[in-house]
Enzyme design. Structure first.
Site, PDB file in Angstrom:
ATOM      1  CG  PHE A 135      29.755 -30.146  -9.128  1.00 48.82           C
ATOM      2  CD1 PHE A 135      30.573 -30.884  -9.078  1.00 48.82           C
ATOM      3  CD2 PHE A 135      29.114 -29.736 -10.430  1.00 48.82           C
ATOM      4  CE1 PHE A 135      31.137 -31.575 -10.146  1.00 48.82           C
ATOM      5  CE2 PHE A 135      29.656 -30.376 -11.779  1.00 48.82           C
ATOM      6  CZ  PHE A 135      30.723 -31.186 -11.478  1.00 48.82           C
ATOM      7  CB  THR A 137      26.858 -32.396 -13.605  1.00 47.40           C
ATOM      8  OG1 THR A 137      27.052 -33.384 -14.430  1.00 47.40           O
ATOM      9  CG2 THR A 137      27.214 -32.805 -12.094  1.00 47.40           C
TER      10      THR A 137
END
Length: 389
Positions: free
Chosen positions: A286, A284
Site C-alpha cells: 500500500f 499487498t
C-alpha cells in the site's frame, strides 16, 4: 594460445582503454569548465545523438553497432555526471522545476490525521491504515478509488491508504492511473500479508454454496481453490470486506465471501476454509498518498513517472542514468496514455534520497530526457510491521 595468454592480451588492451578513457575524461572536464563559464547546460541531447550515430557508423556488424552504442551511452552518462559537479544548473522548467516548487510548498506530517481508503470496514486497506498510522487512527472507507482521490482533493481527508501492487496478481492498475491524473504525493508505504478465507453464514456448509463474492483480485488470488468448485458462480465486487458485508446483510445461505478472517468476524460469518489463496507469501503493498509533498525522516525510496518519445533507445537512455549513478531500480511499470495510441507512462521506484548530494543532476537528466516527468514522492521504504515483534 592458452586461456591464460588470451587473458593477458585482454589485460593489455584494457590497460590501453583505461588510459584513453582517462584522457577522454580530462577533455570532458575542460568541456564542463567551458560550459560553466558560458552558462551552457550539461546535456545537449541532439549532440549526443550525433555522437552515437557516428560511433555506430564505424562498425559494420549490426550486433557490434548496438554494443558500441551501449558503450558510448554509458561513457557519455559518466561524462555528464563529471560535468554536473562543475555546472550548477538552476533550471526552473519541466519536471525539475515542478519538484522544486513541491519542495518549497511541502508540509510536516499531520499529527492526528483523517485517513480514507477504498472499501468497507474490515478490508485490508483499513488494516494497512491502522498499521501505518496506529490502531486509533480516524479512518473511513469510501466506495470507489475515485472517491478516495476526490476526498483528498477537497481536503476532506489528510491521507489516503491505497493498494498499489500484490505479490501474486501484480499491479492495481486503477491506482496507477489515478496517481498519474492527480498531482498528489506518495509519503509512505505499508505491506499487509494477505490470507483469504472462505466465509459464509453460520450453519452453511461448502456443499450449500452456489455463488462466491469477492474483489477481482481476491478471486484471482484464490483461483486454484475455486477451480476445485467449478459449479460456483464467481461474482466480483468492490472489495473483499464488502463481499463479507453483502453475504451477511442478504442472509443468502447459498453464498460465500472470500475475505480476511478479520472481516468475517466483523460481519458475523463463519470461516469454512483458510487460507485459500494459492500463494502463501501473498502480500499487498500500500502507498500513503498526501495532497501535499512531505519529506519524512529516513526517506530512502523514490517514486516517479514520465513518458518517452516513441523512438528506439529512449528507455535504455533513461535506464543508463540509474546504472551510472549507482541507483537501485526497484520497479518499472508502464500504463497506456489515454488518447495517445501506443504511448505509455512509465512508473519507476528506485532507491535514494533526493536531498542527497548529486541527486539534483539525476533529476535534471530525467527531466531533460523524458516528457511529463514528475516525482511522485521520496519516502521511507517499508521495513516490516514493528508490532509483529
Amino acid at each position: 594460445m592458452s586461456l591464460e595468454e588470451y587473458r593477458k592480451e585482454i589485460d593489455a588492451i584494457d590497460g590501453e582503454l583505461v588510459r584513453l578513457f582517462l584522457r577522454r575524461m580530462d577533455v570532458t572536464q575542460k568541456v564542463g569548465e567551458y560550459k560553466k563559464a558560458q552558462g551552457i547546460p550539461v546535456l545537449d541531447a541532439s549532440r549526443e545523438k550525433q555522437v552515437l550515430a557516428a560511433k555506430a557508423a564505424l562498425v559494420d556488424d549490426p550486433a557490434g553497432k548496438a554494443d558500441v552504442t551501449a558503450l558510448y551511452e554509458s561513457i557519455m552518462a559518466i561524462s555528464r555526471r563529471q560535468q554536473r559537479k562543475l555546472v550548477k544548473e538552476e533550471g526552473s522548467a519541466g519536471g525539475y522545476g515542478r519538484w522544486q516548487k513541491a519542495v518549497e510548498n511541502q508540509r510536516q506530517p499531520v499529527a492526528e490525521p483523517r485517513v480514507v481508503y477504498q472499501g468497507e470496514p474490515g478490508c485490508y486497506s483499513e488494516e494497512a491504515a491502522a498499521g501505518f498510522f496506529g490502531e486509533s487512527v480516524k479512518a473511513r472507507g469510501l466506495a470507489w478509488f475515485d472517491d478516495v482521490f476526490t476526498a483528498l482533493q477537497r481536503r476532506e481527508a489528510d491521507y489516503a491508504m491505497l493498494p498499489i501492487e500484490n505479490s501474486s496478481t501484480g499491479s492495481i492498475r486503477q491506482v496507477y492511473d489515478l496517481l498519474a491524473q492527480y498531482d498528489f504525493s506518495i509519503v509512505g508505504e505499508w505491506q499487509v500479508p494477505v490470507a483469504h478465507c472462505l466465509a459464509a453464514l453460520p450453519g452453511v456448509t461448502v456443499e450449500d454454496i452456489e455463488t462466491v463474492y469477492s474483489h477481482e483480485q481476491g478471486l484471482m488470488q484464490c483461483d486454484k481453490f475455486l477451480d476445485g468448485h467449478r459449479n460456483w458462480n464467481r461474482v466480483p465486487v468492490l472489495d473483499t470486506a464488502g463481499s463479507a458485508k453483502q453475504v451477511s446483510e442478504t442472509k443468502d445461505k447459498k453464498a460465500a465471501a472470500i475475505c480476511s478472517r478479520r472481516a468475517a468476524q466483523l460481519y458475523g460469518l463463519e470461516v469454512l476454509a483458510y487460507p485459500i489463496n494459492h500463494n502463501t507469501a501473498n502480500t499487498t503493498r500500500f502507498v500513503v498518498v498526501s495532497p501535499t509533498l512531505e519529506l519524512r525522516e529516513g526517506k530512502d525510496k523514490i517514486s516517479a513517472l514520465f513518458s518517452l518519445p516513441h523512438q528506439s533507445g529512449s528507455l535504455h537512455e533513461i535506464l543508463t542514468i540509474f546504472a551510472v549513478q549507482g541507483l537501485n531500480l526497484l520497479k518499472i511499470e508502464s500504463r497506456p496514455i489515454p488518447g495517445r495510441g501506443w504511448e505509455y507512462l512509465f512508473f519507476l521506484d528506485f532507491t535514494g534520497d533526493l536531498t542527497a548530494p548529486g541527486m539534483e543532476g539525476v533529476l535534471h537528466e530525467l527531466s531533460q530526457l523524458s516528457a511529463d516527468f514528475r516525482v511522485l514522492g521520496n519516502f521511507k521504504a517499508y521495513e516490516g510491521d514493528k508490532t509483529d515483534g
